[in-house]
Design an enzyme around this catalytic site. Structure first.
Site, PDB file in Angstrom:
ATOM      1  N   CYS A  47      29.266 -37.433 -14.484  1.00 46.94           N
ATOM      2  CA  CYS A  47      29.390 -37.439 -13.028  1.00 46.94           C
ATOM      3  C   CYS A  47      28.504 -36.348 -12.422  1.00 46.94           C
ATOM      4  CB  CYS A  47      30.852 -37.314 -12.618  1.00 46.94           C
ATOM      5  SG  CYS A  47      31.135 -37.808 -10.881  1.00 46.94           S
ATOM      6  N   HIS A  70      33.122 -41.942 -15.238  1.00 47.63           N
ATOM      7  CA  HIS A  70      33.991 -41.037 -15.999  1.00 47.63           C
ATOM      8  C   HIS A  70      34.505 -41.756 -17.245  1.00 47.63           C
ATOM      9  CE1 HIS A  70      34.422 -37.675 -13.144  1.00 47.63           C
ATOM     10  NE2 HIS A  70      34.233 -38.593 -12.214  1.00 47.63           N
ATOM     11  N   GLU A 118      36.184 -40.521 -19.624  1.00 48.27           N
ATOM     12  CA  GLU A 118      37.526 -40.018 -19.919  1.00 48.27           C
ATOM     13  C   GLU A 118      38.602 -40.688 -19.077  1.00 48.27           C
ATOM     14  OE1 GLU A 118      36.213 -37.409 -16.486  1.00 48.27           O
ATOM     15  OE2 GLU A 118      35.282 -38.493 -18.165  1.00 48.27           O
TER      16      GLU A 118
END
Length: 213
Positions: free
Chosen positions: A84, A187, A189
């Site tokens: 990001c 993202h 994650e």
């Protein structure tokens, strides 16, 4: 047996808790540090980021952290993954809050999103990737990987550096690569199984994973 030495660079703007949870699910050993002297002991780095470009660069410049990373990544050839804001910092500059100089590790510029079709900014939510180069970021990903985005600015760079794009009122760069330097605008994650596959594919295709004797 694999000895994984992944270092998450803490420069005050990273979403470290979520990223750490994802690395735990993959079974990797990892650490977090903002200390320049810790950079030499890592096999690879993750540069996370949520926040403003100028503040991110200012924090990286403090205390010799930027110089240590340049020594390990540019001179030492160790892999780095920017996530990001971490991806955007790889660019030459950004017009967020005025023109601000970036790391310049990938020849590109960060500009405000201006999507067509009346789509809102920021771009928040799930979107499908179109992969232009599968290796190594997407070596374990399916053809229709859907990942989670949250950003108002986007990376513009030469096509030779673009690994994936998505459609958000026009084509948006979603992943970049130059040699050992990688970046993803989304993202991983927060992208559930698709994100974990991307992380595992990258880690097992580069020096993020060190094979012990």
């Amino acid at each position: 047996m694999d000895r994984r030495r992944i270092l998450i660079v803490d420069y005050g703007l990273g979403n470290i808790a979520s990223l750490g949870n994802a690395l735990d699910r993959l079974g990797y050993q990892w650490s977090v540090s903002s200390r320049p002297e810790d950079m030499a002991g890592a096999d690879g780095f993750i540069l996370p980021g949520v926040g403003a470009f100028a503040e991110g660069m200012r924090n990286l410049r403090r205390g010799g952290l930027l110089q240590a990373l340049e020594r390990e990544v540019l001179d030492g050839g160790k892999p780095v993954l920017g996530i990001c804001l971490g991806m955007q910092l790889l660019a030459r500059d950004s017009d967020e809050g005025g023109l601000n100089q970036g790391l310049g590790w990938i020849d590109g510029h960060v500009r405000l999103l201006r999507p067509e079709d009346g789509l809102r900014v920021p771009h928040v939510g799930w979107n499908v990737l179109r992969m232009l180069r599968r290796e190594p970021l997407f070596s374990r990903s399916g053809e229709e990987s859907c990942v989670y985005f949250d950003h108002s600015y986007h990376f513009q760079c030469p096509e030779r550096h673009v690994a994936a794009v998505c459609d958000y009122g026009g084509e948006v760069v979603a992943a970049v690569r130059r040699e050992n330097i990688f970046g993803v605008q989304f993202h991983p994650e927060k992208s559930q199984a698709a994100g974990l596959r991307i992380l595992r594919g990258l880690f097992h295709s580069t020096g993020f994973v060190h094979h012990a004797a």
